[in-house]
Structures are given as C-alpha cells and as structure tokens.
Write a protein that holds these residues in place. Structure first.
Motif, PDB file in Angstrom:
ATOM      1  N   VAL A  70       0.872  -1.163   0.000  1.00  0.00           N
ATOM      2  CA  VAL A  70       0.000   0.000   0.000  1.00  0.00           C
ATOM      3  C   VAL A  70       0.912   1.217   0.000  1.00  0.00           C
ATOM      4  CG1 VAL A  70      -1.815   1.253   1.209  1.00  0.00           C
ATOM      5  CG2 VAL A  70      -1.805  -1.250   1.242  1.00  0.00           C
ATOM      6  N   SER A  71       0.773   2.044  -1.036  1.00  0.00           N
ATOM      7  CA  SER A  71       1.660   3.198  -1.211  1.00  0.00           C
ATOM      8  C   SER A  71       0.858   4.489  -1.189  1.00  0.00           C
ATOM      9  CB  SER A  71       2.395   3.110  -2.553  1.00  0.00           C
ATOM     10  OG  SER A  71       3.142   1.925  -2.640  1.00  0.00           O
ATOM     11  N   PHE A  72       1.509   5.533  -0.677  1.00  0.00           N
ATOM     12  CA  PHE A  72       0.913   6.859  -0.607  1.00  0.00           C
ATOM     13  C   PHE A  72       1.826   7.835  -1.340  1.00  0.00           C
ATOM     14  CE2 PHE A  72      -0.458   4.348   2.972  1.00  0.00           C
ATOM     15  CZ  PHE A  72      -1.831   4.518   2.938  1.00  0.00           C
ATOM     16  N   PHE A  73       1.208   8.816  -2.007  1.00  0.00           N
ATOM     17  CA  PHE A  73       1.924   9.737  -2.878  1.00  0.00           C
ATOM     18  C   PHE A  73       1.574  11.170  -2.516  1.00  0.00           C
ATOM     19  CE2 PHE A  73       1.570   5.753  -5.012  1.00  0.00           C
ATOM     20  CZ  PHE A  73       2.654   5.652  -5.866  1.00  0.00           C
ATOM     21  N   ASP A  74       2.443  12.095  -2.922  1.00  0.00           N
ATOM     22  CA  ASP A  74       2.140  13.520  -2.791  1.00  0.00           C
ATOM     23  C   ASP A  74       0.981  13.883  -3.712  1.00  0.00           C
ATOM     24  OD1 ASP A  74       4.192  14.085  -0.951  1.00  0.00           O
ATOM     25  OD2 ASP A  74       5.657  14.343  -2.570  1.00  0.00           O
ATOM     26  N   GLU A  75       0.352  15.004  -3.422  1.00  0.00           N
ATOM     27  CA  GLU A  75      -0.781  15.498  -4.205  1.00  0.00           C
ATOM     28  C   GLU A  75      -0.427  15.661  -5.684  1.00  0.00           C
ATOM     29  OE1 GLU A  75      -4.580  16.710  -5.086  1.00  0.00           O
ATOM     30  OE2 GLU A  75      -3.905  15.937  -3.156  1.00  0.00           O
ATOM     31  N   SER A  76       0.830  15.912  -5.994  1.00  0.00           N
ATOM     32  CA  SER A  76       1.238  16.113  -7.387  1.00  0.00           C
ATOM     33  C   SER A  76       1.021  14.866  -8.248  1.00  0.00           C
ATOM     34  CB  SER A  76       2.716  16.539  -7.458  1.00  0.00           C
ATOM     35  OG  SER A  76       3.559  15.530  -6.954  1.00  0.00           O
ATOM     36  N   PHE A  77       0.783  13.719  -7.621  1.00  0.00           N
ATOM     37  CA  PHE A  77       0.554  12.478  -8.359  1.00  0.00           C
ATOM     38  C   PHE A  77      -0.939  12.120  -8.467  1.00  0.00           C
ATOM     39  CE2 PHE A  77       4.940  12.181  -6.986  1.00  0.00           C
ATOM     40  CZ  PHE A  77       5.555  11.815  -8.174  1.00  0.00           C
ATOM     41  N   ARG A  78      -1.805  13.050  -8.138  1.00  0.00           N
ATOM     42  CA  ARG A  78      -3.247  12.797  -8.148  1.00  0.00           C
ATOM     43  C   ARG A  78      -3.731  12.338  -9.529  1.00  0.00           C
ATOM     44  NH1 ARG A  78      -7.208  11.864  -4.362  1.00  0.00           N
ATOM     45  NH2 ARG A  78      -6.859  13.729  -3.200  1.00  0.00           N
ATOM     46  N   LYS A  79      -3.237  12.955 -10.590  1.00  0.00           N
ATOM     47  CA  LYS A  79      -3.649  12.570 -11.941  1.00  0.00           C
ATOM     48  C   LYS A  79      -3.232  11.130 -12.246  1.00  0.00           C
ATOM     49  CE  LYS A  79      -3.392  14.037 -16.763  1.00  0.00           C
ATOM     50  NZ  LYS A  79      -2.880  15.031 -17.703  1.00  0.00           N
ATOM     51  N   ALA A  80      -2.016  10.752 -11.859  1.00  0.00           N
ATOM     52  CA  ALA A  80      -1.543   9.377 -12.067  1.00  0.00           C
ATOM     53  C   ALA A  80      -2.398   8.392 -11.270  1.00  0.00           C
ATOM     54  CB  ALA A  80      -0.077   9.248 -11.660  1.00  0.00           C
ATOM     55  N   LEU A  81      -2.723   8.730 -10.031  1.00  0.00           N
ATOM     56  CA  LEU A  81      -3.549   7.839  -9.213  1.00  0.00           C
ATOM     57  C   LEU A  81      -4.964   7.738  -9.770  1.00  0.00           C
ATOM     58  CD1 LEU A  81      -2.421   8.666  -5.568  1.00  0.00           C
ATOM     59  CD2 LEU A  81      -1.730   6.762  -7.016  1.00  0.00           C
ATOM     60  N   SER A  82      -5.460   8.817 -10.338  1.00  0.00           N
ATOM     61  CA  SER A  82      -6.782   8.784 -10.963  1.00  0.00           C
ATOM     62  C   SER A  82      -6.791   7.793 -12.120  1.00  0.00           C
ATOM     63  CB  SER A  82      -7.170  10.181 -11.440  1.00  0.00           C
ATOM     64  OG  SER A  82      -8.447  10.165 -12.024  1.00  0.00           O
ATOM     65  N   LEU A  83      -5.751   7.824 -12.934  1.00  0.00           N
ATOM     66  CA  LEU A  83      -5.647   6.871 -14.039  1.00  0.00           C
ATOM     67  C   LEU A  83      -5.548   5.442 -13.508  1.00  0.00           C
ATOM     68  CD1 LEU A  83      -3.907   7.011 -17.338  1.00  0.00           C
ATOM     69  CD2 LEU A  83      -3.231   5.167 -15.821  1.00  0.00           C
ATOM     70  N   MET A  84      -4.739   5.233 -12.471  1.00  0.00           N
ATOM     71  CA  MET A  84      -4.545   3.892 -11.913  1.00  0.00           C
ATOM     72  C   MET A  84      -5.847   3.321 -11.349  1.00  0.00           C
ATOM     73  SD  MET A  84      -1.379   3.117 -12.465  1.00  0.00           S
ATOM     74  CE  MET A  84      -0.359   2.182 -11.372  1.00  0.00           C
ATOM     75  N   GLY A  85      -6.776   4.185 -10.970  1.00  0.00           N
ATOM     76  CA  GLY A  85      -8.045   3.726 -10.427  1.00  0.00           C
ATOM     77  C   GLY A  85      -9.172   3.649 -11.431  1.00  0.00           C
ATOM     78  N   SER A  86      -8.977   4.234 -12.611  1.00  0.00           N
ATOM     79  CA  SER A  86     -10.071   4.278 -13.582  1.00  0.00           C
ATOM     80  C   SER A  86      -9.845   3.392 -14.805  1.00  0.00           C
ATOM     81  CB  SER A  86     -10.311   5.718 -14.024  1.00  0.00           C
ATOM     82  OG  SER A  86      -9.175   6.224 -14.692  1.00  0.00           O
ATOM     83  N   ALA A 114       6.540   6.982  -4.714  1.00  0.00           N
ATOM     84  CA  ALA A 114       5.734   6.942  -3.483  1.00  0.00           C
ATOM     85  C   ALA A 114       6.491   7.590  -2.325  1.00  0.00           C
ATOM     86  CB  ALA A 114       5.382   5.507  -3.122  1.00  0.00           C
ATOM     87  N   LYS A 115       5.763   8.369  -1.531  1.00  0.00           N
ATOM     88  CA  LYS A 115       6.400   8.964  -0.351  1.00  0.00           C
ATOM     89  C   LYS A 115       6.404   7.981   0.818  1.00  0.00           C
ATOM     90  CE  LYS A 115       2.222  11.275   1.328  1.00  0.00           C
ATOM     91  NZ  LYS A 115       1.579  12.532   1.670  1.00  0.00           N
TER      92      LYS A 115
END
Length: 161
Positions: A70-86, A114-115
């Motif tokens: 389980v990894s957590f990222f800075d807000e700057s990766f929100r677009k990448a995480l959105s893609l990974m979830g959609s 990941a931070k």
C-alpha cells in the motif's frame, strides 16, 4: 522505520489522500487506486486492511501473491492515481500511461515516486457478507456486483522516500 513509528491521519489517509494497492512481482503485477482501508492492530500484528472487488484485475494478483504493498503519494501524483483507479491493467500498461516507476523490492513491487510504502504479508482474507451490512450500503455498492474481498496484511516494513 516500523509501523509503530508512523504518524498518520487515519480518517483522511485513504478516503481523501488515496492510496495505491499493488500485488505481484515487478515483471507481473497490477496496481489500483483505493480509497477504503484501515491501519491498526489485529491480534499482535500491525496491519493494513484493504478491499478489492472480485471483478477487478488486481483481485487476481491479491489472490496469487502473499505480499502486497500500500503506497501513498504527494498530491502532485493525483492525476496518475486517478488513471490507476479508472483504467484496467487488462487493457493498458498503467505504469507507462501514468508515468509511475515500478521497482522490484524483496519479492514484490514498490513505486519510486511513493512517499510512503507499506510492505504487507496477507494474514487473513474474507469476502464481505451482504446479510451483515446495512441495507443502504448493499443497495449502493452491491446491487449489480459481488461484494469486496477484505484482505488484512501484517505490515512487514515501512519505506519512506
């Protein structure tokens, strides 16, 4: 760092900040964004609990591997995480499309960007039981799909980058 040393905001960590769940080795893995999860204690273990619907591609990887991350990222990766979830890893190379960098780590996969990464070993899993949940949640989440599988993992290692 150990799990006991983590300083986190438990009620926003998953729901607002999101996380990336990854299972499998670097040459055969899948990741998906998650917004449900818990960090706590079960029995004598420091644990993370995550939920994955059986229809998700990541479910196969969770079933086929003892470790997950389980990894957590800075807000700057929100677009990448959105893609990974959609998007589904069945259809595209999500790592390439998101520009995230998977790295092999002790038999599993972490992301360079990941931070915080929690390396976990599955110690329990079970499918959620429809009859044991509120009717409103049954209708909202499971009218057309099977319930999530709950996975509880012992936190073996904490990596801060």
């Amino acid at each position: 760092m150990t799990a006991k040393e983590l300083k986190l905001k438990p009620f926003t960590l998953f729901d607002e900040d999101w996380a990336l769940l990854t299972a499998g080795k670097v040459d055969n893995h899948n990741s998906m964004t998650i917004s449900w999860g818990e960090i706590g204690t079960l029995w004598h273990y420091d644990v993370v609990t995550v939920y994955v619907k059986p229809l998700r591609y990541t479910h196969d990887f969770m079933e086929g591997n003892d470790l997950f991350v389980v990894s957590f990222f800075d807000e700057s990766f929100r677009k990448a995480l959105s893609l990974m979830g959609s998007k589904s890893g069945r259809d595209i190379n999500k790592d390439k499309e998101s520009h995230l960098t998977p790295t092999s780590y002790k038999g599993t996969t972490i992301y360079k960007e990941a931070k915080l990464s929690l390396i976990c070993k599955k110690i329990y899993q079970n499918d959620l039981v429809l009859e044991n949940m509120p009717e409103a949640e049954r209708r909202r989440y499971y009218e057309k799909e099977a319930p999530h599988t709950m996975y509880i993992g012992e936190i073996l290692e904490v990596i801060e980058q």
